[in-house]
Design an enzyme around this catalytic site. Structure first.
Site, PDB file in Angstrom:
ATOM      1  N   PHE A   4      -1.914  -2.913   2.990  1.00 39.02           N
ATOM      2  CA  PHE A   4      -1.958  -1.746   3.883  1.00 39.02           C
ATOM      3  C   PHE A   4      -0.516  -1.213   4.039  1.00 39.02           C
ATOM      4  CE2 PHE A   4      -5.337  -4.667   5.268  1.00 39.02           C
ATOM      5  CZ  PHE A   4      -6.459  -3.870   5.183  1.00 39.02           C
TER       6      PHE A   4
ATOM      7  N   SER B  65      -5.241   2.155   0.275  1.00 39.62           N
ATOM      8  CA  SER B  65      -6.355   2.920  -0.293  1.00 39.62           C
ATOM      9  C   SER B  65      -6.026   4.403  -0.384  1.00 39.62           C
ATOM     10  CB  SER B  65      -7.607   2.722   0.564  1.00 39.62           C
ATOM     11  OG  SER B  65      -7.334   3.113   1.882  1.00 39.62           O
TER      12      SER B  65
ATOM     13  N   ALA C   1      -8.230  -2.988   0.228  1.00 39.25           N
ATOM     14  CA  ALA C   1      -7.529  -4.253   0.460  1.00 39.25           C
ATOM     15  C   ALA C   1      -8.484  -5.447   0.475  1.00 39.25           C
ATOM     16  CB  ALA C   1      -6.775  -4.177   1.781  1.00 39.25           C
TER      17      ALA C   1
ATOM     18  N   ASP D 288      -1.151  -5.481   7.489  1.00 35.41           N
ATOM     19  CA  ASP D 288      -1.000  -4.532   8.612  1.00 35.41           C
ATOM     20  C   ASP D 288      -2.099  -3.463   8.559  1.00 35.41           C
ATOM     21  OD1 ASP D 288      -0.047  -3.053  10.742  1.00 35.41           O
ATOM     22  OD2 ASP D 288       1.505  -2.032   9.562  1.00 35.41           O
TER      23      ASP D 288
ATOM     24  N   CYS E  42      -3.097  -3.549  15.415  1.00 39.23           N
ATOM     25  CA  CYS E  42      -2.711  -2.460  16.327  1.00 39.23           C
ATOM     26  C   CYS E  42      -3.909  -2.028  17.178  1.00 39.23           C
ATOM     27  CB  CYS E  42      -2.137  -1.281  15.552  1.00 39.23           C
ATOM     28  SG  CYS E  42      -3.260  -0.620  14.326  1.00 39.23           S
TER      29      CYS E  42
HETATM   30  N1  SAH Z   1       2.181  -1.023   7.188  1.00 33.96           N
HETATM   31  C1  SAH Z   1       2.233   0.409   7.320  1.00 33.96           C
HETATM   32  C2  SAH Z   1       1.173   0.973   8.232  1.00 33.96           C
HETATM   33  C3  SAH Z   1      -0.227   0.679   7.834  1.00 33.96           C
HETATM   34  S1  SAH Z   1      -1.397   1.702   8.604  1.00 33.96           S
HETATM   35  C4  SAH Z   1       3.605   0.832   7.810  1.00 33.96           C
HETATM   36  O1  SAH Z   1       4.316   0.012   8.386  1.00 33.96           O
HETATM   37  O2  SAH Z   1       3.951   2.002   7.652  1.00 33.96           O
HETATM   38  C5  SAH Z   1      -2.836   1.284   7.773  1.00 33.96           C
HETATM   39  C6  SAH Z   1      -2.890   1.718   6.327  1.00 33.96           C
HETATM   40  O3  SAH Z   1      -4.098   1.163   5.799  1.00 33.96           O
HETATM   41  C7  SAH Z   1      -2.994   3.207   6.068  1.00 33.96           C
HETATM   42  O4  SAH Z   1      -1.966   3.568   5.179  1.00 33.96           O
HETATM   43  C8  SAH Z   1      -4.367   3.416   5.397  1.00 33.96           C
HETATM   44  O5  SAH Z   1      -4.308   4.368   4.357  1.00 33.96           O
HETATM   45  C9  SAH Z   1      -4.633   2.043   4.847  1.00 33.96           C
HETATM   46  N2  SAH Z   1      -6.047   1.636   4.680  1.00 33.96           N
HETATM   47  C10 SAH Z   1      -7.096   1.856   5.504  1.00 33.96           C
HETATM   48  N3  SAH Z   1      -8.202   1.192   5.074  1.00 33.96           N
HETATM   49  C11 SAH Z   1      -7.836   0.542   3.928  1.00 33.96           C
HETATM   50  C12 SAH Z   1      -8.509  -0.325   3.023  1.00 33.96           C
HETATM   51  N4  SAH Z   1      -9.788  -0.662   3.200  1.00 33.96           N
HETATM   52  N5  SAH Z   1      -7.815  -0.820   1.981  1.00 33.96           N
HETATM   53  C13 SAH Z   1      -6.514  -0.500   1.786  1.00 33.96           C
HETATM   54  N6  SAH Z   1      -5.824   0.306   2.614  1.00 33.96           N
HETATM   55  C14 SAH Z   1      -6.467   0.819   3.677  1.00 33.96           C
END
Ligand code: SAH
Length: 400
Positions: free
Chosen positions: A235, A257, A283, A303, A343
């Site tokens: 993520f 994603s 993920a 995250d 979060c």
């Molecule tokens: N770690 C990042 C913030 C993550 S926010 C930072 O510090 O900037 C959550 C992220 O998860 C977003 O970018 C979103 O696009 C992604 N996301 C949401 N569902 C997902 C999934 N099933 N698999 C992969 N990524 C995902």
């Protein structure tokens, strides 16, 4: 709430009465009272100032009224308020001064954090010379308040642009007229920032939240302190953790994603002269594949987005966290580092720690807690307002 403006002028504002339950809540230091605990006269304006009294008419303070939200009033002062725009300006100046005192090593940080800065419904993020603003309540949307807000931010921070990010759903819920996102001051909405010496591109028009997850900024530096070996940032969004880990790790792979997020992440790695691998994918699926194919890492960051948007989602959210952490733990080498975050406000710090402990038991690993962290200091937590505290970030050392 600090006593900043104590007007003594006679009051034209309507009075609202709160029930004993509502008044107990206010006395306990919480600024919100729900609609079921408020009796408001017919002449209350949406977003207007109201005097708040108990059922006997005893003055409890001044609040901002919403005609549509379940949170009918949000306290703004214990005193009468003669001039709301002046009070807003004073609170913004105080918020800026707080950051000057406590926020270091970055030109990207949250300048105003709603209730956390006694400015309910207003979010202002600074990205170097661009400010990104979110207005979440009727009271913060009035012309007078908008004017005071823009004027004070310009005076205090001298930005080249102030961009308003509009959440159409929130405006609908607050029964505010539709409005497009756009510049509310100046010309500039794209820039470059530096956090802990790592550079990032910013475009206020794009991305999630106001463009970045500034609440993780201090956790990036903490994570980098322990990181080693091959790293996986799950993520990863624009690569906040990944780019901070890069100087300490032999390789870094980021997973998300969102293709647009990874495109920015890739530009960010070039900006920092680093070569990282970015993988677009789900993920959950990717961790399952990687774990079953026996991949091993020295450092993994997890995250995810908020899984529990409401209390009702809690069980499902806990299952999601458990799965992600279990799969990650299986891939960590002895002595490896897990940085795991939540979060979701509805998942408490102890719920989260328990779910990670559960995952460790299932993975037959023991975890030692290096740091239990939360949101960066520019997202101040008010002890009497639990809703201001939402981010959990555990840094753990893994033993077999
Ligand atoms: N770690 C990042 C913030 C993550 S926010 C930072 O510090 O900037 C959550 C992220 O998860 C977003 O970018 C979103 O696009 C992604 N996301 C949401 N569902 C997902 C999934 N099933 N698999 C992969 N990524 C995902």
């Amino acid at each position: 709430m600090p006593k900043l403006t104590a007007g003594s002028a006679p009051h034209a504002e309507p009075s609202v009465k709160v029930s004993p339950k509502g008044s107990a809540r206010l006395k306990a230091g919480h600024p919100w009272v729900y609609r079921s605990d408020v009796t408001a006269p017919d002449d209350v304006l949406p977003g207007g100032l109201v005097r708040v009294t108990d059922l006997r008419g005893k003055f409890l303070g001044t609040a901002l009224y919403s005609s549509s939200s379940q949170i009918a009033i949000r306290m703004i002062s214990h005193e009468p308020v003669a001039d709301l725009p002046a009070l807003i300006a004073e609170r913004i100046r105080a918020a800026v001064a707080y950051r000057k005192k406590f926020v270091t090593n970055t030109d990207a940080y949250r300048v105003v954090f709603s209730e956390g800065d006694f400015l309910p419904g207003l979010i202002v993020d600074r990205y170097h010379d661009v400010l990104s603003v979110q207005i979440l309540t009727q009271a913060m949307d009035t012309e007078a308040v908008r004017g005071a807000m823009v004027e004070t931010l310009v005076e205090e921070l001298k930005p080249a642009g102030i961009y308003e990010r509009v959440d159409a759903r929130i405006r609908e819920l607050e029964q505010l007229p539709a409005r497009a996102s756009g510049l509310v001051w100046g010309q500039k909405s794209t820039t470059e920032v530096s956090m802990n010496g790592v550079r990032f591109l910013h475009d206020s028009k794009e991305g999630q939240k106001t463009g970045a997850f500034l609440d993780q900024r201090e956790n990036y530096a903490a994570a980098a302190h322990y990181a080693h070996g091959e790293a996986l940032d799950v993520f990863c969004y624009h690569g906040g953790f990944a780019l901070h880990l890069a100087p300490k790790c032999s390789s870094v792979t980021g997973v998300d994603s969102s293709r647009p997020a990874l495109e920015v992440a890739d530009k960010n790695s070039a900006l920092n002269g680093r070569e990282l691998e970015w993988i677009e994918g789900n993920a959950f699926d990717l961790l399952k594949d990687y774990a079953s194919s026996g991949r091993q890492y020295g450092t993994i960051v997890v995250d995810p987005p908020a899984f529990a948007k409401t209390k009702r989602d809690l069980d499902k959210a806990l299952r999601g966290y458990k799965e992600l952490n279990l799969r990650s733990l299986k891939m960590l080498r002895p002595g490896g580092i897990l940085i795991t975050c939540s979060c979701s406000f509805h998942v408490s710090a102890s719920d989260f720690q328990e779910v990670v402990a559960d995952a460790a038991r299932d993975a037959h690993k023991s975890l030692r807690l290096l740091e239990s962290r939360g949101q960066a200091k520019d997202h101040p937590i008010l002890l009497n307002v639990p809703e201001t505290s939402y981010l959990k970030c555990l840094i753990l050392s893994v033993n077999d």
